[in-house]
Write a protein that holds these residues in place. Sequence first.
Motif, mmCIF file in Angstrom:
data_model
loop_
_atom_site.group_PDB
_atom_site.id
_atom_site.type_symbol
_atom_site.label_atom_id
_atom_site.label_comp_id
_atom_site.label_asym_id
_atom_site.label_seq_id
_atom_site.Cartn_x
_atom_site.Cartn_y
_atom_site.Cartn_z
ATOM 1 N N SER A 1 11.769 2.740 11.782
ATOM 2 C CA SER A 1 10.502 2.299 10.655
ATOM 3 C C SER A 1 9.285 2.443 11.693
ATOM 4 C CB SER A 1 10.892 1.020 10.365
ATOM 5 O OG SER A 1 10.024 0.408 9.340
ATOM 6 N N VAL B 1 8.066 5.087 -2.978
ATOM 7 C CA VAL B 1 9.192 4.174 -3.147
ATOM 8 C C VAL B 1 10.436 5.413 -3.508
ATOM 9 C CG1 VAL B 1 9.871 2.975 -5.104
ATOM 10 C CG2 VAL B 1 7.542 2.822 -4.463
ATOM 11 N N ALA C 1 4.409 -0.754 2.585
ATOM 12 C CA ALA C 1 5.469 -1.620 1.752
ATOM 13 C C ALA C 1 6.830 -1.104 1.666
ATOM 14 C CB ALA C 1 4.824 -2.129 0.497
ATOM 15 N N SER C 2 6.539 0.239 1.438
ATOM 16 C CA SER C 2 8.002 0.904 1.189
ATOM 17 C C SER C 2 8.940 0.938 2.254
ATOM 18 C CB SER C 2 7.704 2.660 0.814
ATOM 19 O OG SER C 2 7.122 3.422 1.805
ATOM 20 N N VAL D 1 12.358 4.130 -0.243
ATOM 21 C CA VAL D 1 13.302 2.798 -0.832
ATOM 22 C C VAL D 1 14.680 3.395 -1.408
ATOM 23 C CG1 VAL D 1 13.427 1.084 -2.048
ATOM 24 C CG2 VAL D 1 11.146 1.433 -1.257
ATOM 25 N N TYR E 1 6.773 -10.162 7.933
ATOM 26 C CA TYR E 1 6.293 -8.779 7.383
ATOM 27 C C TYR E 1 5.306 -9.007 6.553
ATOM 28 C CZ TYR E 1 10.263 -5.722 8.953
ATOM 29 O OH TYR E 1 11.047 -5.014 9.633
ATOM 30 N N ALA F 1 10.547 -2.359 2.593
ATOM 31 C CA ALA F 1 11.419 -2.590 1.686
ATOM 32 C C ALA F 1 12.840 -2.007 2.176
ATOM 33 C CB ALA F 1 11.199 -1.833 0.372
ATOM 34 N N SER F 2 12.488 -0.714 2.884
ATOM 35 C CA SER F 2 13.838 0.266 3.443
ATOM 36 C C SER F 2 14.140 -0.900 4.697
ATOM 37 C CB SER F 2 13.409 1.386 3.953
ATOM 38 O OG SER F 2 12.214 1.536 5.207
ATOM 39 N N HIS G 1 14.471 -4.046 4.970
ATOM 40 C CA HIS G 1 15.213 -5.038 4.258
ATOM 41 C C HIS G 1 16.565 -4.693 3.745
ATOM 42 C CE1 HIS G 1 11.998 -7.801 5.192
ATOM 43 N NE2 HIS G 1 11.131 -7.428 4.202
ATOM 44 N N LEU G 2 16.594 -3.368 3.171
ATOM 45 C CA LEU G 2 17.758 -2.836 2.739
ATOM 46 C C LEU G 2 18.749 -2.780 4.056
ATOM 47 C CD1 LEU G 2 16.791 -0.386 0.103
ATOM 48 C CD2 LEU G 2 17.731 -2.298 -0.506
#
Length: 346
Positions: A129, A96, A157-158, A100, A149, A161-162, A164-165
Amino acid sequence: MKILVTGGAGFIGSAVVRLAVARGHQVVNLDALTYAACLDNVASVADSPLYSFEHADIRNRAALDAVLARHEPDAIMHLAAESHVDRSIDGPGDFVETNVTGTFNLLEAARAHWVRKGKPQGFRFHHISTDEVFGSLGATGKFTEDTPYAPNSPYSASKAASDHLVRAWHETYGLPVVLTNCSNNYGPFHFPEKLVPVVILNALAGKPIPVYGNGQNVRDWLFVEDHADALLCVLDKGAIGRSYNIGGENEARNIDLVRIICALLDEMRPDGAPYDRLITFVADRPGHDLRYAIDPTRIRTELGWRPSVTVEEGLRRTVRWYLDNETWWRALQNRAGVGQRLGVKA
């Protein structure tokens, strides 16, 4: 072009660094030199006037700002990440923080740099990714860029998240980004805790070759040098805000992959043959995805890229590389966690 590559001392990052320098790009390699990094991976370009190294951590925003101000890159290729699923099961916090929070820091530093330079049209932030963000497939079907996803491990999961950022920073701030999600990589300089090098090195040592579960898990195998070529292609020709799935078009069950490697070792290092006698089925990892497969239609039709190395050819080249580079891998075998079974705490 001047490219800042994060994680350029790692497995995939170093392949990108070597290829980019070979093609005449200026490359700034930013790496925190954590356990899986090795500067020997980029020794072949270390003396090039096109190459420079910055020892910095993407979790340190001030360090990122300083590097960007010093080098003023035209593009950022973001490969720095914690990436081993088994380690993410044992210690998800590191994943994380790096994948992230580190990506957030880099996005903000990149945005500030882009604005400071007057928002040049040619600037790109390329986020690299994995297909693991899409979860697991059944016996049929393939991941496309529109697959929802559904990550199943702390690692995936991490990375989700990245992803999506990165998308949000494009939509909200206009940062010119491209994203890629790749299938399983293999090849030279692969850190010796991943499946392919584990098989090779355990076989050479006469140790059991661990295969999770019943070995039926399927992956799409991508030769790392093909991946580096695809990444530079996307950086150069990819549409802003677009994502591209990069696959090797080489699906194989884990057990079949292991047997191919054993057969290659039988041929190249026959004194220990037959190596498949060492195959040992072990308890599966928690949340182990059954199958990944990439539909590469978008990158093939829009950018004209497809892999050039079959899994048979790539594994032959990989086995030969490990046989010829014992000094490299022996130096890494003493690093924390290497050679141990991880990811069993769930």
